[in-house]
Design a protein around this motif. Structure first.
Motif, short mmCIF file in Angstrom:
data_model
loop_
_atom_site.label_atom_id
_atom_site.label_comp_id
_atom_site.label_asym_id
_atom_site.label_seq_id
_atom_site.Cartn_x
_atom_site.Cartn_y
_atom_site.Cartn_z
N LEU A 1 34.85 35.34 44.92
CA LEU A 1 33.94 35.21 44.01
C LEU A 1 33.35 36.49 42.73
CD1 LEU A 1 31.24 33.87 43.57
CD2 LEU A 1 30.49 35.04 45.34
N SER A 2 33.91 37.40 43.23
CA SER A 2 34.03 38.66 42.46
C SER A 2 34.48 38.40 40.90
CB SER A 2 34.64 39.65 42.99
OG SER A 2 35.96 40.03 42.90
N GLN A 3 35.83 37.73 41.23
CA GLN A 3 36.77 37.22 40.19
C GLN A 3 35.73 36.54 39.27
OE1 GLN A 3 38.76 39.30 38.74
NE2 GLN A 3 38.61 41.31 40.66
N ILE A 4 35.17 35.42 40.03
CA ILE A 4 34.87 34.03 39.57
C ILE A 4 33.75 34.92 38.40
CG2 ILE A 4 33.48 32.37 39.36
CD1 ILE A 4 35.63 31.34 41.55
N PHE B 1 43.16 35.00 33.56
CA PHE B 1 41.68 35.89 34.19
C PHE B 1 42.17 33.47 35.26
CE2 PHE B 1 39.69 36.11 29.86
CZ PHE B 1 40.43 37.57 30.31
N ILE B 2 42.44 32.35 34.82
CA ILE B 2 42.95 31.44 36.25
C ILE B 2 43.99 32.84 37.45
CG2 ILE B 2 43.54 29.87 36.34
CD1 ILE B 2 40.78 30.19 34.74
N GLY B 3 44.67 33.42 36.93
CA GLY B 3 45.12 33.48 37.74
C GLY B 3 44.47 34.75 38.56
N PHE B 4 43.60 35.38 37.72
CA PHE B 4 43.17 36.40 39.00
C PHE B 4 41.66 35.75 40.04
CE2 PHE B 4 42.52 39.12 34.95
CZ PHE B 4 44.16 39.38 34.27
N ILE B 5 41.52 35.27 39.80
CA ILE B 5 41.10 34.28 40.84
C ILE B 5 42.05 33.67 41.47
CG2 ILE B 5 39.56 31.96 41.25
CD1 ILE B 5 38.64 32.57 38.22
N ILE B 6 43.20 33.11 41.65
CA ILE B 6 43.51 32.84 43.08
C ILE B 6 44.05 33.78 43.03
CG2 ILE B 6 46.14 31.51 43.24
CD1 ILE B 6 45.31 29.90 40.43
N ALA B 7 44.43 35.01 42.34
CA ALA B 7 45.54 36.23 43.26
C ALA B 7 44.46 36.53 43.95
CB ALA B 7 46.15 37.30 42.38
N SER B 8 43.17 36.54 43.90
CA SER B 8 42.69 37.88 44.41
C SER B 8 41.96 36.87 46.20
CB SER B 8 41.06 37.81 43.89
OG SER B 8 39.91 38.50 44.69
#
Length: 200
Positions: free
Chosen positions: A74-77, A108-115
């Motif tokens: 959620l933080s990255q979203i 940015f999409i990768g940030f959400i998935i990785a987190s």
């Protein structure tokens, strides 16, 4: 503080975060989004690529470690959505839909998935929280879950700009210059896991 007290305190803090109210977790997610935006301002532009070196990946990796899969994700979203909407906290104090649809949008999409992935492993497998195992997990998240959508997005953007390129060109612009710095960030995040997360 002796080691027994340190281990006890570490476990208590971790459990308090896990058992915090929804409102508190939402606030922590927002704070982590702010931290990601702050780290994104540590930037080194490279002349041959539109993708700069930034420190934001460290915050992304730590978000899953410290907040778990749901609220780390959620933080990255929040970081992405608020950056697109009205907060100029992407790299170089930029923001807006144009940045999201630009050369770095896939990252940015990768940030959400990785987190989410790091948070999932951290929550489910206490034994994975030691330095070596977590460094491997974070490395997979970094070089797989962030770079695959990141490089795909970069290639799509280059194609939309009418640029002629090869797969090697994409790697040289979106991956190779960042490997050393990413290894440092991976080891730093693994150190956060070793110091702050309980192993049982």
């Amino acid at each position: 503080m002796n080691m027994e007290n340190y281990y006890s305190t570490r476990k208590n803090v971790f459990e308090r975060i896990q058992d915090a109210s929804t409102a508190t977790k939402l606030l922590m997610s927002l704070m982590m989004a702010c931290f990601t935006g702050l780290m994104a301002q540590i930037i080194i532009p490279l002349p041959w690529t539109p993708v700069p070196i930034t420190a934001q990946t460290f915050a992304v990796l730590c978000s899953g470690l410290l907040l778990g899969k749901k609220y780390g994700c959620l933080s990255q979203i929040l970081y992405v959505v608020l950056g697109v909407a009205f907060i100029p906290w992407f790299g170089g104090m930029t923001g807006g839909i144009d940045v999201f649809l630009g050369s770095t949008g896939g990252f940015f999409i990768g940030f959400i998935i990785a987190s989410y992935f790091i948070g999932l492993i951290t929550e489910r497998y206490a034994k994975a929280r030691n330095f070596t195992r977590m460094a491997i997990i974070i490395g997979i998240a970094n070089f797989g879950l962030i770079y695959i959508p990141g490089l795909a997005g970069l290639a799509l953007w280059m194609s939309s700009q009418g640029m002629a390129f090869t797969f090697i060109d994409v790697l040289m612009m979106g991956l190779v210059p960042f490997i050393v710095g990413d290894i440092v960030k991976i080891l730093g995040a693994a150190s956060v896991s070793k110091v702050f997360l309980p192993k049982d």
